[in-house]
Design an enzyme around this catalytic site. Structure first.
Site: not given
Ligand code: ADP
Length: 403
Positions: A7, A91, A180, A241, A386
């Site tokens: 990643n 990823r 996601h 956020r 993940e």
């Protein structure tokens, strides 16, 4: 079959080596501060011991060389030879409309990925650097790209389009993509496996609640709606956020604070969310300490806003799906925060959502059902993974290639 999962971020590379024959994680670590002072590789040995090795790591390729070096080193290694790595899974944040699933990396795929850079200018370039470096270092090892956006490519057009002139979609591909995806796919499949139900016949709502947070509506095994949009700033209120925001408020802030797009971007991505509301923290453990121990009113407000927004999304997704069979919680908050789960599920019995408060209060970080015994909707906690999903996709694609 050993699969390396990478990643690659702008200044870091997270890596995990999976042995899918035994389902073990053989190596796990991160290269930090690439191109900056204090660059180092941090790794966790299989015996749990943490190791930090400093080094001058100027670019991603050097970072990956370090990872490969450490994995084959006598002291911290787990591989006799790099040939033991049968494939590498990456990823990749944005696959635009070009990718609706994981793919074997070819020159053509790289070209298509380059076309998606404008949609994620901060994230896709380091993802591509990882792919290019790996190609240089292990040219014979197949690589697979797994996209955060791919799972949501099944959304119908009326769910992904924005109410702006259609020409802007045609010109700039402005639409909702969702993120996601790897996590929503992993936990929804895992939830069905855990409940012994057929994934293809369930209406599922998955709540991925971490620093970044999103929710997805899944039916017949595909995603039909999700809360993040063109960028990951839309939807739920997150750690830092803003989530859904009236665009009129955004332009008003720009006019009155005399700021441009770059500052607005920082404001809505880094200084908003529960941090911006509470002024305390984006970390839910600190936020809850302030709310419940110190009775900090703004921390209480932030928690109320965070959970209320999720409740509203769940309600709207039940309407979109025509009902719900399974509600899944995942991510650092979803897996561990018993209070947040209780607040979200409060007073939703009329929809068949009824938490068993005692079971919920004790459940942290592991797979479990937490609904009342005869409640219509199954509520489950599923720890997300993940990287494992990326490793499995990589394995499947490489096996297909071999057959
Ligand atoms: P990321 O999006 O960075 O992967 P995570 O999924 O790791 O984020 O989630 C981080 C969030 O999970 C933080 O807000 C953290 O406070 C919260 N969290 C982790 N453990 C707990 C816990 N035991 N109780 C409450 N919140 C927790």
């Amino acid at each position: 079959m050993k699969i390396l999962v990478l990643n690659c971020g702008s200044s870091s590379i997270k890596y995990k080596l999976f042995d899918l024959a035994t389902n073990e994680v053989a190596a796990n670590g991160v290269v930090d501060k690439i191109g900056l002072k204090g660059s180092a590789i941090k790794l966790e040995r299989p015996d749990g011991q943490k190791v930090l090795l400093e080094g001058e790591i100027l670019d991603h390729q050097t970072g990956i060389e370090y990872i490969l070096g450490v994995m084959t080193s006598e002291k911290h290694g787990c591989l006799k030879d790099l040939e033991e790595i049968s494939a590498v899974g990456h990823r990749v944040v944005h696959g635009g409309e070009k990718f609706n699933g994981s793919v074997l990396v070819t020159d053509e795929v790289v070209e298509m990925m380059e076309k998606c850079i404008s949609l994620a200018p901060l994230h896709n370039p380091p993802n591509l650097k990882g792919i290019e470096s790996m190609k240089e270092l292990l040219p014979d090892v197949p690589q697979v790209a797994v996209f955060d956006t791919a799972f949501h490519q099944t959304m119908p057009d009326y769910a992904y389009m924005y109410g702006i002139p259609y020409s802007l979609y045609q010109k700039y591909s402005i639409r909702r993509y969702g993120f996601h995806g790897t996590s929503h796919r992993f936990v929804s499949e895992k939830a069905c496996e855990f409940l012994n139900r057929d994934f293809k016949s369930q209406r599922i709502i998955t709540c991925h609640l971490g620093n970044g947070a999103s929710i997805a509506a899944i039916t017949n095994g595909v995603s039909v709606d999700t809360s993040m949009g063109f960028t990951p700033v839309e939807g739920l209120i997150m750690g830092t956020r803003a989530g859904d925001l009236d665009l009129g408020a955004a332009t008003y802030i720009m006019d009155n604070e005399h700021i441009g797009t770059a500052s607005l971007n920082t404001l809505i991505n880094k200084h908003s969310g529960v941090l911006g509301i509470s002024g305390v923290s984006s970390d839910f453990r600190e936020l809850e300490k302030a709310a419940y121990q110190d009775q900090n009113e703004r921390a209480i407000l932030a928690l109320n806003m965070f959970t209320y927004r999720i409740k509203k999304y769940i309600g709207s997704y039940i309407a979109a799906l025509g009902g719900v069979d399974v509600l899944v919680f995942t991510g650092g908050i979803g897996e561990n925060d018993t209070q947040v789960r209780a607040m979200i599920c409060d007073n939703m019995e009329y929809l068949g959502i009824k938490l068993n408060e005692e079971v919920n209060a004790k459940l942290r970080g592991k797979e479990a059902q937490i609904q009342e015994q005869n409640a219509k909707v199954k509520i489950v906690v599923i720890p997300t993974d993940e990287e494992l999903m990326i490793a499995r996709d990589t394995n499947d694609i490489v096996n297909e290639l071999a057959n």
